[in-house]
Design an enzyme around this catalytic site. Structure first.
Site, PDB file in Angstrom:
ATOM      1  N   HIS A 267      61.831  61.230  13.782  1.00 27.26           N
ATOM      2  CA  HIS A 267      61.210  60.933  12.200  1.00 27.26           C
ATOM      3  C   HIS A 267      62.454  60.520  11.496  1.00 27.26           C
ATOM      4  CE1 HIS A 267      59.779  62.458   8.242  1.00 27.26           C
ATOM      5  NE2 HIS A 267      58.706  62.619   8.843  1.00 27.26           N
ATOM      6  N   ARG A 290      57.685  60.090   0.734  1.00 22.70           N
ATOM      7  CA  ARG A 290      57.588  58.626   0.639  1.00 22.70           C
ATOM      8  C   ARG A 290      56.303  58.172   0.184  1.00 22.70           C
ATOM      9  NH1 ARG A 290      58.792  57.267   6.243  1.00 22.70           N
ATOM     10  NH2 ARG A 290      59.352  59.352   6.545  1.00 22.70           N
TER      11      ARG A 290
HETATM   12  C1  SIN Z   1      54.000  65.091  10.442  1.00 18.36           C
HETATM   13  O1  SIN Z   1      54.838  65.387  11.417  1.00 18.36           O
HETATM   14  O2  SIN Z   1      52.904  64.860  10.616  1.00 18.36           O
HETATM   15  C2  SIN Z   1      54.133  65.096   9.130  1.00 18.36           C
HETATM   16  C3  SIN Z   1      55.660  65.544   9.003  1.00 18.36           C
HETATM   17  C4  SIN Z   1      56.195  65.300   7.554  1.00 18.36           C
HETATM   18  O3  SIN Z   1      55.874  66.227   6.655  1.00 18.36           O
HETATM   19  O4  SIN Z   1      56.814  64.345   7.423  1.00 18.36           O
END
Ligand code: SIN
Ligand code: FAD
Length: 495
Positions: A267, A290
């Site tokens: 991420h 974002r």
């Molecule tokens: C996700 O992992 O699907 C979302 C995580 C986030 O809140 O960025």
């Protein structure tokens, strides 16, 4: 005949009263996948025993911050379809999907099609029958439409959903939960799974019999074990997951096949906490930041990427463009600023209060961020207003409202760095949530749901699709195990 299924040791905690004489369906893990399965089973008066090695229930599901995907729901104001969601998922899945051979490809297609088709039903179930607020919708990276649902205020989506399902099971006479109970072995007899062995809260080994649903989550926190084994090149990147070992090997030990294990999601935005910059487990800067309008800047104050591209794409751009920070020890971190204007921040009020309180985001002015950042934002405001094209091709601007940026314009900034977040690989399974062996054949008496499974997301999961897969396949696993239990464990007279 029934005695074959009776638990060997039931002394510590009997199964609740209605069906004491019958073995339960055993669910390993109390995250959203496990709780969805349990809710479905208890609705049909099937006894369940949830086992979890943690002190408290909820797993990583509890931490989910951006929401759950659904296509065609009543909360979406911009029209969306199952076909568009399906296409976005296929595009994001990349090579493991496009290069797959016939049987593998068909299986992946069925998994993607199942979550896309059942996504509306999952959001309806949680927001309708279960009463969770999911009325706010954002567009996350790699999605062509806003389809990630969360509540308008109150708890973040993971805590809201998990808390509601837990409340529903708490008073249910058909459900029992044993925490600090680590499953160490799956019991298999004559090609059928018949129970598990686990180490209980007092460190005693217990065995219990019954069909099994595995919902034990991923391995992105197992940095020195499974991450090191499958992706040694990712060593030193911090994680959003607590440091715990992955449980997939328990499944491969009894002949289940693991796939896509090398596909680990980074991420792009874990918070760099200046009070603890060398923390190896980071708070996540939710992608919704974002989605609702936040942008990313390099250390020199310039933009460098379409912030609404897939996580894989944004992370690659960070690695190509951002400066590496001098971090302690082996830690690998990069210098990126996440910036929100007041419009974007207001759309995520509850999240922002938490991040501000934690000191992960600061309220400041553009002048304080720097002259180049001010110029970047002045140009960005023109892009949002449609006066200029975005050189990075950002498709939507969320709730950005700052139209005439000045040095004294209020903004919110935090430092972020890429983090290990999610494991796309896991146990091979089919659209009925059955666990498959090396030959692609279902293993009787065993189902899996949630992050422990592999194949659905290919090389990149779309934000919001994990909570979705937990709800969809958790419920399918619950229904499948309920039928199996009724046929195999319930005496003929009671069926
Ligand atoms: C996700 O992992 O699907 C979302 C995580 C986030 O809140 O960025
Ligand atoms: P988990 O919720 O992780 O639960 C697994 C449980 O199994 C754990 O409680 C664990 O203790 C237990 N367990 C494991 N092994 C054993 C064993 N051997 N014996 C007994 N118990 C065991 N996804 C989204 O779709 N939307 C989001 O907004 C989102 N935000 C996220 C934010 C963060 C910070 C993180 C870390 C993830 C986020 N994700 C999000 C991803 C998503 O939350 C998880 O992938 C998903 O919740 C996994 O659910 P699960 O039920 O499969 O596993």
């Amino acid at each position: 005949m029934l005695s074959r299924f009776l638990p060997r040791k039931m002394s510590t905690c009997p199964i609740p009263t209605p069906l004491t004489h019958q073995p339960p369906v055993i669910i390993v893990g109390t995250g959203l996948a496990g709780l969805s399965a349990a809710t479905q089973l208890t609705k049909q008066n099937v006894p369940v025993l949830l086992l979890d090695r943690a002190e408290k229930p909820g797993g990583n599901s509890m931490k989910a911050s951006s929401g759950i995907n659904g296509a065609g729901t009543r909360f979406q104001t911009i029209p969306d379809t199952v076909a568009e969601f399906y296409e976005d998922t296929v595009r994001s899945a990349g090579k493991p999907y496009s290069a797959a051979r016939t049987v593998d490809k068909e299986r992946r297609e069925k998994l993607i099609s199942t979550v896309a088709k059942k996504s509306k039903g999952a959001v309806d179930w949680l927001s309708g029958e279960m009463g969770v607020d999911l009325s706010k919708v954002a567009q996350l990276g790699g999605h062509t439409k806003p389809r990630t649902h969360r509540g308008a205020k109150g708890k973040p989506p993971g805590a809201a959903i998990v808390g509601t399902l837990l409340d529903g099971l708490k008073e249910n006479p058909f459900a029992e939960m044993r925490m600090k109970s680590r499953v160490t072995k799956i019991l298999k007899e004559s090609e059928e799974v018949v129970g598990v062995e686990y180490v209980d809260v007092e460190e005693n080994v217990q065995s219990i019999r019954g069909p099994v649903i595995f919902a034990s989550g991923g391995f992105a926190g197992d940095v020195h074990g499974m991450v090191q084994k499958y992706r040694p090149d990712l060593a030193g990147i911090p994680s959003t997951n607590e440091a715990r070992e992955g449980s997939q090997p328990l499944l491969s030990d009894i002949g289940a096949r693991l796939i896509d294990m090398e596909h680990i999601q980074i991420h792009p935005t874990g918070f760099l906490d200046f009070k603890d910059p060398s923390a190896t487990v980071k708070f996540l800067a939710a992608e919704a930041l974002r989605g609702e309008g936040g942008i990313l800047l390099l250390g020199d104050g310039t933009r460098f990427v379409n912030e609404l591209q897939t996580r894989e794409h944004v992370t690659d751009a960070v690695w190509k463009s951002a400066a590496k920070l001098d971090s302690e020890g082996q830690l690998r971190q990069w210098d990126i600023t996440l910036l929100l204007d007041e419009g974007a921040a207001a759309a995520l009020d509850t999240h922002m209060q938490f991040y501000l309180w934690k000191g992960l985001i600061q309220k400041t002015t553009l002048g304080e961020v720097g002259q180049t950042a001010l110029e970047t934002i002045q140009e960005y405001a023109d892009i949002v207003a449609g006066k200029k094209a975005d050189p990075y091709g950002r498709p939507a601007f969320g709730n950005w409202t700052l139209s005439e940026p000045q040095a004294d314009s209020v903004v919110y900034v935090g430092k972020v760095t890429p983090v290990l977040h999610f494991t796309m690989g896991g146990v091979l399974f089919n659209e009925e949530a059955q666990v498959l062996d090396e030959h692609g054949q279902p293993i009787q008496g065993l189902w899996a749901a949630g992050e422990v499974t592999g194949g659905l997301h290919g090389q990149n999961r779309l934000g919001g699709s994990s909570l979705l897969e937990c709800a969809v396949f958790g419920r399918i696993a619950g229904d499948q195990a309920a039928s199996f239990w009724k046929n195999h464990y319930l005496p003929a007279g009671e069926q």
